[in-house]
Design a protein around this motif. Structure first.
Motif, PDB file in Angstrom:
ATOM      1  N   ARG A 113      45.143  39.931  37.134  1.00  0.00           N
ATOM      2  CA  ARG A 113      45.653  41.271  37.456  1.00  0.00           C
ATOM      3  C   ARG A 113      45.434  42.239  36.310  1.00  0.00           C
ATOM      4  NH1 ARG A 113      50.572  39.124  39.341  1.00  0.00           N
ATOM      5  NH2 ARG A 113      51.496  40.018  37.493  1.00  0.00           N
ATOM      6  N   LEU A 183      36.282  43.053  39.931  1.00  0.00           N
ATOM      7  CA  LEU A 183      36.551  42.791  41.343  1.00  0.00           C
ATOM      8  C   LEU A 183      37.842  42.008  41.518  1.00  0.00           C
ATOM      9  CD1 LEU A 183      32.976  41.897  42.685  1.00  0.00           C
ATOM     10  CD2 LEU A 183      34.208  44.071  42.789  1.00  0.00           C
ATOM     11  N   LYS A 185      40.332  41.863  39.440  1.00  0.00           N
ATOM     12  CA  LYS A 185      41.461  42.708  39.041  1.00  0.00           C
ATOM     13  C   LYS A 185      41.866  43.616  40.192  1.00  0.00           C
ATOM     14  CE  LYS A 185      42.595  46.230  35.573  1.00  0.00           C
ATOM     15  NZ  LYS A 185      42.070  46.980  34.408  1.00  0.00           N
ATOM     16  N   ASN A 186      40.885  44.167  40.891  1.00  0.00           N
ATOM     17  CA  ASN A 186      41.216  45.015  42.039  1.00  0.00           C
ATOM     18  C   ASN A 186      41.808  44.193  43.176  1.00  0.00           C
ATOM     19  OD1 ASN A 186      39.837  46.100  44.904  1.00  0.00           O
ATOM     20  ND2 ASN A 186      40.988  47.611  43.731  1.00  0.00           N
ATOM     21  N   ALA A 187      41.226  43.029  43.415  1.00  0.00           N
ATOM     22  CA  ALA A 187      41.737  42.181  44.502  1.00  0.00           C
ATOM     23  C   ALA A 187      43.076  41.546  44.122  1.00  0.00           C
ATOM     24  CB  ALA A 187      40.720  41.094  44.832  1.00  0.00           C
ATOM     25  N   GLN A 188      43.362  41.505  42.812  1.00  0.00           N
ATOM     26  CA  GLN A 188      44.568  40.824  42.312  1.00  0.00           C
ATOM     27  C   GLN A 188      44.649  39.417  42.848  1.00  0.00           C
ATOM     28  OE1 GLN A 188      48.198  42.981  42.674  1.00  0.00           O
ATOM     29  NE2 GLN A 188      47.525  44.611  41.320  1.00  0.00           N
TER      30      GLN A 188
ATOM     31  N   ALA B 122      39.517  51.892  40.123  1.00  0.00           N
ATOM     32  CA  ALA B 122      40.008  50.537  40.398  1.00  0.00           C
ATOM     33  C   ALA B 122      40.507  49.881  39.113  1.00  0.00           C
ATOM     34  CB  ALA B 122      38.910  49.697  41.042  1.00  0.00           C
ATOM     35  N   SER B 126      44.495  49.685  39.732  1.00  0.00           N
ATOM     36  CA  SER B 126      44.784  48.486  40.528  1.00  0.00           C
ATOM     37  C   SER B 126      46.042  47.751  40.078  1.00  0.00           C
ATOM     38  CB  SER B 126      43.573  47.539  40.511  1.00  0.00           C
ATOM     39  OG  SER B 126      42.511  48.083  41.272  1.00  0.00           O
ATOM     40  N   PRO B 127      46.255  47.590  38.763  1.00  0.00           N
ATOM     41  CA  PRO B 127      47.472  46.871  38.385  1.00  0.00           C
ATOM     42  C   PRO B 127      48.725  47.734  38.438  1.00  0.00           C
ATOM     43  CG  PRO B 127      45.791  46.823  36.635  1.00  0.00           C
ATOM     44  CD  PRO B 127      45.413  47.873  37.612  1.00  0.00           C
ATOM     45  N   ARG B 133      45.367  50.588  44.827  1.00  0.00           N
ATOM     46  CA  ARG B 133      44.677  49.297  44.850  1.00  0.00           C
ATOM     47  C   ARG B 133      44.173  48.947  46.246  1.00  0.00           C
ATOM     48  NH1 ARG B 133      44.697  44.268  46.001  1.00  0.00           N
ATOM     49  NH2 ARG B 133      46.579  44.407  47.261  1.00  0.00           N
ATOM     50  N   ALA B 137      40.426  48.551  47.438  1.00  0.00           N
ATOM     51  CA  ALA B 137      39.994  47.215  47.872  1.00  0.00           C
ATOM     52  C   ALA B 137      39.275  47.299  49.216  1.00  0.00           C
ATOM     53  CB  ALA B 137      41.200  46.275  47.960  1.00  0.00           C
ATOM     54  N   PHE B 140      35.751  48.281  48.452  1.00  0.00           N
ATOM     55  CA  PHE B 140      34.987  47.143  47.924  1.00  0.00           C
ATOM     56  C   PHE B 140      34.645  46.158  49.043  1.00  0.00           C
ATOM     57  CE2 PHE B 140      36.561  48.115  43.530  1.00  0.00           C
ATOM     58  CZ  PHE B 140      35.322  48.108  42.909  1.00  0.00           C
TER      59      PHE B 140
END
Lengths: 216, 216
Positions: A113, A183, A185-188, B122, B126-127, B133, B137, B140
């Motif tokens: 993350r 990727l 990090k964005n998707a977590q 992102a 994102s975090p 996010r 996503a 992406f």
DNA sequence: CTGCCAACATACCGACCAGTATGTATGTTA
DNA sequence: TAACATACATACTGGTCGGTATGTTGGCAG
């Protein structure tokens, strides 16, 4: 009497305490910058994390920018060196060493993350501050040089394909690592990073010279 | 008299002016966020760029966050769609189409220094913000799905190697693109991006099925 | 014991921030 | 024409920011 009890201990204690305060400030700044980015990192938050106040901070660092530069030099650079430079020095099999380094990329949820400290700061600050940019570029260069050197050495020992351009392959490897890091990090999602590591490892295996296969 | 001159033009003019103001706010916000990041983007700077004031902004958007979300949906998403989804739909040769898309990545100094809008946001948000996010996503995912779909179609037509896993290859491609974008952004050097594009193109060629080579 | 300096802590500053409350001009509607 | 809504502009708020000026304390040399 002149040599007796010259009290180096007390002086040492004071100096060590001062150094510890500086180190705590660096660690706190590193964590807060990792969480919020440099620009949005609040000095008050950093001070609360470190358990000191403004006086301590501005005694050890002349500005927020200097604190950030110190984080790059004293936290991020040694970290990258320990993960990507030292492990590649004088190894038997460069491909195995690179695969090992890739597989040692942290994949815990918190790490995924948060992303890569180096890439985070580089993305945020490279266009905005030349001081940050240059310091971070030096780290990237050292990383790429270490990978390229080990690949070159593998070529001379016959374990790495001769048609591989070490500098290009090193850049591509770093791009893959940082790209998958972004990727994930964005998707977590650690699964994204694990899949990326598998793909990178597969690509690394393709660099091995024929007749030098470890598997299959 | 009831049907004569029902004044749809005036209404249309008013609506168009209002829409134009909204659009200018979106464009200004996009540019400022591209420059400084979302968190450090100042609303006053955005308003100065757009040539309007706070009243206009908070009439069209309920908050800075809503403005940012609108930038993602109405600026970034269509941009990625136009560069990576539409160009891959129903093409003869998927590999050629992918190579074309990669080679159309902007390499002007300003573009390289600024990086990729999608990746920039992102990485930063994102975090920190689930709203950002998730919206990013989705972009992406659409990107990866478009690449994977065209690779799958190439496999059925025999132009893409069967041992390639489309989803993996698509993720790897995006990781390479964003990774090289990060490296070039830090280096602030179009040459880095151009070298990356060459390496990505070379990798894309390796996905072509034997007997389907376009070049020796 | 005294003066001094390193190593902080405390209090405060102007600048900027996102957000709001209110004013206002320009149509549109009754 | 009078009432009214749209589409903004203006003025202001509390809060946070990085930075600074000043106060305080403890060890240490003379």
């Amino acid at each position: 009497m002149l040599a007796a009890r010259n009290s180096p201990k007390h002086r040492a204690t004071r100096l060590r305490d001062s150094e510890r305060t500086r180190e705590r400030l660096l660690q706190a700044a590193s964590r807060e910058i990792y969480r919020s980015g440099y620009q949005s990192a609040s000095l008050d938050t950093i001070l609360a994390l470190a358990g000191v106040t403004k006086g301590a901070l501005y005694y050890h660092f002349e500005s927020k920018e200097a604190l950030g530069h110190a984080v790059v030099k004293e936290i991020i650079a040694p970290d990258v060196h320990g993960k990507w430079v030292r492990p590649l020095q004088s190894v038997k099999d460069p491909i195995d060493a690179l695969i090992g380094a890739v597989q040692r990329i942290p994949v815990r949820p918190a790490d995924v993350r948060g992303g890569c400290q180096l890439n985070n700061l580089a993305q945020e600050m490279s266009p905005l501050d030349a001081g940050f940019r240059k310091r971070l570029a030096i780290i990237f260069d050292a990383w790429r040089d270490a990978v390229a050197s080990t690949l070159r050495e593998g070529q001379t020992h016959g374990s790495v394909r001769r048609d591989v351009e070490p500098a290009d392959a090193a850049g591509l490897l770093i791009a893959m690592v940082e790209g998958y890091g972004s990727l994930a990090k964005n998707a977590q999602d650690p699964k994204v990073m694990k899949a990326g590591i598998r793909n990178i490892v597969g690509w690394l295996r393709s660099l091995r010279a024929p007749g030098n296969r470890r598997r299959g």
